[in-house]
Scaffold this motif. Structure first.
Motif, mmCIF file in Angstrom:
data_model
loop_
_atom_site.group_PDB
_atom_site.id
_atom_site.type_symbol
_atom_site.label_atom_id
_atom_site.label_comp_id
_atom_site.label_asym_id
_atom_site.label_seq_id
_atom_site.Cartn_x
_atom_site.Cartn_y
_atom_site.Cartn_z
ATOM 1 N N LEU A 135 2.815 -8.575 13.760
ATOM 2 C CA LEU A 135 3.476 -8.023 12.577
ATOM 3 C C LEU A 135 3.540 -9.072 11.472
ATOM 4 C CD1 LEU A 135 5.072 -5.892 11.036
ATOM 5 C CD2 LEU A 135 7.140 -6.680 12.215
ATOM 6 N N PHE A 136 3.833 -10.322 11.829
ATOM 7 C CA PHE A 136 3.902 -11.386 10.838
ATOM 8 C C PHE A 136 2.555 -11.575 10.148
ATOM 9 C CE2 PHE A 136 3.626 -15.964 9.732
ATOM 10 C CZ PHE A 136 4.629 -15.988 8.768
ATOM 11 N N ALA A 137 1.483 -11.561 10.928
ATOM 12 C CA ALA A 137 0.141 -11.686 10.346
ATOM 13 C C ALA A 137 -0.158 -10.498 9.438
ATOM 14 C CB ALA A 137 -0.900 -11.783 11.462
ATOM 15 N N ASP A 138 0.234 -9.307 9.867
ATOM 16 C CA ASP A 138 0.027 -8.120 9.034
ATOM 17 C C ASP A 138 0.795 -8.224 7.722
ATOM 18 O OD1 ASP A 138 -1.579 -6.982 10.952
ATOM 19 O OD2 ASP A 138 -0.005 -5.720 11.811
ATOM 20 N N VAL A 139 2.005 -8.777 7.784
ATOM 21 C CA VAL A 139 2.823 -8.910 6.581
ATOM 22 C C VAL A 139 2.189 -9.903 5.600
ATOM 23 C CG1 VAL A 139 5.027 -9.794 5.717
ATOM 24 C CG2 VAL A 139 4.996 -8.175 7.607
ATOM 25 N N LEU A 140 1.605 -10.970 6.108
ATOM 26 C CA LEU A 140 0.916 -11.918 5.232
ATOM 27 C C LEU A 140 -0.282 -11.260 4.557
ATOM 28 C CD1 LEU A 140 0.971 -15.257 7.271
ATOM 29 C CD2 LEU A 140 2.484 -14.526 5.421
ATOM 30 N N ALA A 141 -1.039 -10.462 5.326
ATOM 31 C CA ALA A 141 -2.162 -9.727 4.737
ATOM 32 C C ALA A 141 -1.658 -8.721 3.705
ATOM 33 C CB ALA A 141 -2.955 -9.018 5.833
ATOM 34 N N LEU A 142 -0.535 -8.087 4.025
ATOM 35 C CA LEU A 142 0.073 -7.157 3.083
ATOM 36 C C LEU A 142 0.481 -7.872 1.799
ATOM 37 C CD1 LEU A 142 1.156 -4.278 2.566
ATOM 38 C CD2 LEU A 142 3.302 -5.002 3.635
ATOM 39 N N GLY A 143 0.928 -9.121 1.934
ATOM 40 C CA GLY A 143 1.298 -9.897 0.756
ATOM 41 C C GLY A 143 0.129 -10.110 -0.187
ATOM 42 N N VAL A 144 -1.059 -10.346 0.374
ATOM 43 C CA VAL A 144 -2.244 -10.566 -0.457
ATOM 44 C C VAL A 144 -2.591 -9.307 -1.251
ATOM 45 C CG1 VAL A 144 -4.700 -11.110 -0.440
ATOM 46 C CG2 VAL A 144 -3.144 -12.353 1.066
ATOM 47 N N VAL A 145 -2.675 -8.158 -0.570
ATOM 48 C CA VAL A 145 -3.052 -6.934 -1.278
ATOM 49 C C VAL A 145 -1.962 -6.514 -2.270
ATOM 50 C CG1 VAL A 145 -4.618 -6.108 0.512
ATOM 51 C CG2 VAL A 145 -2.204 -5.487 0.628
ATOM 52 N N THR A 146 -0.696 -6.789 -1.931
ATOM 53 C CA THR A 146 0.388 -6.458 -2.858
ATOM 54 C C THR A 146 0.318 -7.340 -4.101
ATOM 55 O OG1 THR A 146 1.821 -5.809 -1.014
ATOM 56 C CG2 THR A 146 2.886 -6.236 -3.112
ATOM 57 N N ALA A 147 0.035 -8.625 -3.909
ATOM 58 C CA ALA A 147 -0.094 -9.534 -5.057
ATOM 59 C C ALA A 147 -1.230 -9.091 -5.971
ATOM 60 C CB ALA A 147 -0.341 -10.962 -4.563
ATOM 61 N N LEU A 148 -2.352 -8.688 -5.390
ATOM 62 C CA LEU A 148 -3.476 -8.205 -6.196
ATOM 63 C C LEU A 148 -3.112 -6.925 -6.933
ATOM 64 C CD1 LEU A 148 -6.435 -8.861 -3.724
ATOM 65 C CD2 LEU A 148 -5.827 -10.179 -5.762
ATOM 66 N N ALA A 149 -2.377 -6.037 -6.255
ATOM 67 C CA ALA A 149 -1.974 -4.784 -6.891
ATOM 68 C C ALA A 149 -0.975 -5.002 -8.012
ATOM 69 C CB ALA A 149 -1.387 -3.836 -5.844
ATOM 70 N N CYS A 150 -0.235 -6.120 -7.958
ATOM 71 C CA CYS A 150 0.768 -6.431 -8.986
ATOM 72 C C CYS A 150 0.172 -7.105 -10.216
ATOM 73 C CB CYS A 150 1.860 -7.338 -8.411
ATOM 74 S SG CYS A 150 3.003 -6.528 -7.271
ATOM 75 N N LEU A 151 -1.080 -7.547 -10.141
ATOM 76 C CA LEU A 151 -1.673 -8.317 -11.236
ATOM 77 C C LEU A 151 -1.657 -7.593 -12.579
ATOM 78 C CD1 LEU A 151 -4.673 -10.166 -9.533
ATOM 79 C CD2 LEU A 151 -2.494 -11.111 -10.320
ATOM 80 N N PRO A 152 -1.870 -6.270 -12.632
ATOM 81 C CA PRO A 152 -1.757 -5.600 -13.943
ATOM 82 C C PRO A 152 -0.330 -5.562 -14.477
ATOM 83 C CG PRO A 152 -3.103 -4.310 -12.419
ATOM 84 C CD PRO A 152 -2.428 -5.366 -11.616
ATOM 85 N N LEU A 153 0.638 -6.027 -13.709
ATOM 86 C CA LEU A 153 2.061 -6.108 -14.057
ATOM 87 C C LEU A 153 2.723 -4.732 -14.134
ATOM 88 C CD1 LEU A 153 2.106 -8.957 -16.739
ATOM 89 C CD2 LEU A 153 2.441 -9.119 -14.267
ATOM 90 N N ILE A 154 2.123 -3.798 -14.843
ATOM 91 C CA ILE A 154 2.719 -2.481 -14.993
ATOM 92 C C ILE A 154 2.728 -1.718 -13.660
ATOM 93 C CG2 ILE A 154 0.607 -1.207 -15.568
ATOM 94 C CD1 ILE A 154 2.225 0.225 -17.737
ATOM 95 N N THR A 155 1.909 -2.167 -12.717
ATOM 96 C CA THR A 155 1.836 -1.526 -11.408
ATOM 97 C C THR A 155 2.762 -2.185 -10.384
ATOM 98 O OG1 THR A 155 -0.017 -2.945 -10.776
ATOM 99 C CG2 THR A 155 -0.556 -0.809 -11.762
ATOM 100 N N ALA A 156 3.477 -3.242 -10.787
ATOM 101 C CA ALA A 156 4.269 -4.021 -9.833
ATOM 102 C C ALA A 156 5.314 -3.199 -9.075
ATOM 103 C CB ALA A 156 4.923 -5.201 -10.529
ATOM 104 N N PRO A 157 6.136 -2.363 -9.748
ATOM 105 C CA PRO A 157 7.131 -1.585 -8.989
ATOM 106 C C PRO A 157 6.497 -0.680 -7.940
ATOM 107 C CG PRO A 157 7.696 -1.576 -11.312
ATOM 108 C CD PRO A 157 6.327 -2.177 -11.204
ATOM 109 N N ALA A 158 5.430 0.023 -8.299
ATOM 110 C CA ALA A 158 4.763 0.900 -7.331
ATOM 111 C C ALA A 158 4.153 0.096 -6.192
ATOM 112 C CB ALA A 158 3.685 1.729 -8.030
ATOM 113 N N ALA A 159 3.603 -1.077 -6.509
ATOM 114 C CA ALA A 159 2.988 -1.920 -5.480
ATOM 115 C C ALA A 159 4.031 -2.409 -4.480
ATOM 116 C CB ALA A 159 2.274 -3.105 -6.126
ATOM 117 N N LEU A 160 5.178 -2.878 -4.976
ATOM 118 C CA LEU A 160 6.240 -3.356 -4.088
ATOM 119 C C LEU A 160 6.842 -2.208 -3.286
ATOM 120 C CD1 LEU A 160 8.074 -5.885 -6.436
ATOM 121 C CD2 LEU A 160 6.648 -6.434 -4.451
#
Length: 201
Positions: free
Chosen positions: A18-43
């Motif tokens: 689960l910890f490894a999955d969460v770290l991978a989830l962190g990467v895709v979430t960070a990428l999804a947040c890059l446009p900034l306007i998508t940050a709430p939906a990404a989180l």
């Protein structure tokens, strides 16, 4: 997650997986947040994915992307625009306070308190299940949670501070910290839901 034991030949137990999955989830979430306007939906999508682990549903990048595609509706983009506008306004206020205007110190403290409260409500709203389809309901519920659960609100600030510190100390960690942050936000929300009514911690 189910509390299964480690199988023969398996390197890590389910908690480490689960910890490894969460770290991978962190990467895709960070990428999804890059446009900034998508940050709430990404989180919010990441929190929903972590919450689903209680039903043994997988935390995978593919499932995250699929859920996020379903999420990016006008309401999600409006929530992102509001969050971005609030952040820009806060930065402008602090810049004005630093310009040496009369009463700047009091103004800066007041702005910092208001900003901290807004961040707590915003992050707790992302962790609320209502954020999947109704941001207004999620924000109202998060505001109530923040007022009733002061301990949880403090934990939200600590989790955010730890994430920012890790990213500041080592920039590549910025693409990993959303995962642990999302896990913390989801745990705080689940903890509050399970607490007896009216109890604070």
């Amino acid at each position: 997650m189910s509390a299964r034991t480690r199988e023969t030949g398996e390197m890590f137990g389910p908690r480490m997986t689960l910890f490894a999955d969460v770290l991978a989830l962190g990467v895709v979430t960070a990428l999804a947040c890059l446009p900034l306007i998508t940050a709430p939906a990404a989180l919010s999508t990441a929190c929903a994915l972590v919450r689903d682990t209680r039903d043994d549903k997988p935390v995978t990048a593919r499932r995250y992307v699929a859920l996020l595609r379903e999420r990016l509706r006008p309401g999600d983009l409006v929530a992102g625009a509001v969050a971005l506008a609030g952040a820009l306004l806060f930065a402008a206020d602090l810049a004005l306070a630093g310009a040496g205007l009369p009463g700047a110190r009091v103004f800066a403290v007041t702005a910092a308190v208001i900003g901290a409260c807004a961040v707590i409500v915003g992050l707790r709203a992302c962790a609320r299940p209502e954020s999947i389809g109704d941001w207004r309901a999620a924000a109202r519920a998060a505001a109530g949670d923040s007022a009733r659960d002061v301990g949880g609100s403090a934990l939200v600030l600590l989790a955010l501070a730890a994430s920012v510190l890790c990213a500041w100390m080592m920039l590549p960690l910025a693409f990993l910290v959303p995962g642990p942050l999302v896990m913390a936000l989801t745990a705080i929300d689940v903890r509050h839901v399970r607490m007896p009514h009216g109890e604070t911690a």
